[in-house]
Motif scaffolding. Structure first.
Motif, PDB file in Angstrom:
ATOM      1  N   GLN A  50      -3.938   0.294  -2.622  1.00 61.75           N
ATOM      2  CA  GLN A  50      -3.062   0.107  -3.781  1.00 61.75           C
ATOM      3  C   GLN A  50      -1.852   1.036  -3.754  1.00 61.75           C
ATOM      4  O   GLN A  50      -0.882   0.817  -4.476  1.00 61.75           O
ATOM      5  N   CYS A  94      -6.696  -4.548 -13.335  1.00 69.08           N
ATOM      6  CA  CYS A  94      -6.402  -3.861 -12.073  1.00 69.08           C
ATOM      7  C   CYS A  94      -5.007  -3.263 -12.180  1.00 69.08           C
ATOM      8  O   CYS A  94      -4.092  -3.923 -12.679  1.00 69.08           O
ATOM      9  N   LEU A  95      -4.846  -2.038 -11.702  1.00 64.64           N
ATOM     10  CA  LEU A  95      -3.539  -1.386 -11.783  1.00 64.64           C
ATOM     11  C   LEU A  95      -2.496  -2.121 -10.940  1.00 64.64           C
ATOM     12  O   LEU A  95      -1.302  -1.982 -11.180  1.00 64.64           O
ATOM     13  N   HIS A 136     -15.440  -3.287  -7.693  1.00 65.34           N
ATOM     14  CA  HIS A 136     -14.034  -3.717  -7.741  1.00 65.34           C
ATOM     15  C   HIS A 136     -13.206  -2.906  -6.732  1.00 65.34           C
ATOM     16  O   HIS A 136     -12.402  -3.472  -5.981  1.00 65.34           O
ATOM     17  N   GLU A 137     -13.424  -1.592  -6.705  1.00 64.76           N
ATOM     18  CA  GLU A 137     -12.629  -0.738  -5.802  1.00 64.76           C
ATOM     19  C   GLU A 137     -12.996  -0.977  -4.339  1.00 64.76           C
ATOM     20  O   GLU A 137     -12.113  -1.014  -3.481  1.00 64.76           O
ATOM     21  N   HIS A 140     -11.271  -3.894  -2.914  1.00 70.22           N
ATOM     22  CA  HIS A 140      -9.889  -3.635  -2.488  1.00 70.22           C
ATOM     23  C   HIS A 140      -9.826  -3.255  -1.009  1.00 70.22           C
ATOM     24  O   HIS A 140      -8.869  -3.593  -0.314  1.00 70.22           O
TER      25      HIS A 140
HETATM   26 NI    NI Z   1      -8.003  -2.984  -8.777  1.00 72.09          NI
END
Ligand code: NI
Length: 174
Positions: A50, A94-95, A136-137, A140
């Motif tokens: 990210q 999500c960022l 979730h992470e 990624h």
């Molecule tokens: Ni996320």
């Protein structure tokens, strides 16, 4: 140092990340930057891709109440080693997909193994929001976003909104 968070769609958010080797000061300061960026956002989790770094590193802290002490976790090479049959539904965000939320179903409890900031192997069982966040992470790190769990129509709608948002942000910068 705070880093810029990539906004979906971005090819770097779709890549399978490389495992991390021996821990170095550079990797530790990368983890510290990620925690700073996450808390500043604010968010409860952040993965290295990210911020454009394609390494298997995530940070998280799902303590929400101000009365509770923060619990920043740094995980190098995190792996889910067991997952419950029982599932849980959480409204995820999500960022990298600002202001968009949707319900995602995942295993309710997961056992995770990782290497901590000091280079030690850790394992822990996570439940509830922590379990959702860590899954979730880790997703990624495999180029997977929470919107990939949604129906195509909903996913395309969110992606279109993000394309528009990125255009607006680029215009503001110009
Ligand atoms: Ni996320």
């Amino acid at each position: 140092m705070k880093r810029n968070i990539l906004i979906h769609p971005d090819p770097r958010l779709k890549k399978v990340c490389e495992g991390v080797g021996d821990l170095s000061d550079d990797l530790r300061s990368l983890a510290d930057d990620m925690l700073e960026t996450m808390y500043d956002a604010p968010g409860i989790g952040l993965a290295a891709p990210q911020i454009g770094v394609l390494s298997r590193l995530i940070v998280l802290d799902c303590v929400k109440a101000d009365s509770e002490a923060p619990r920043p976790l740094v995980m190098f090479n995190p792996k889910i080693i067991a997952a419950s049959d029982e599932e849980n539904v959480y409204e995820e965000g999500c960022l990298s997909i600002p202001d968009q939320y949707a319900e995602v179903t995942r295993p309710k409890v997961v056992d995770v193994e990782w290497i901590d900031r000091d280079g030690n192997v850790q394992t822990e069982t996570f439940d509830g929001l922590w379990a959702t966040c860590v899954q979730h992470e880790i997703d990624h790190l495999d180029g997977k976003l929470f919107i990939d769990y949604l129906k195509p129509l909903k996913r395309q709608m969110i992606t279109r909104k993000m394309v528009k948002l990125k255009k607006e942000l680029a215009r503001e910068k110009a």
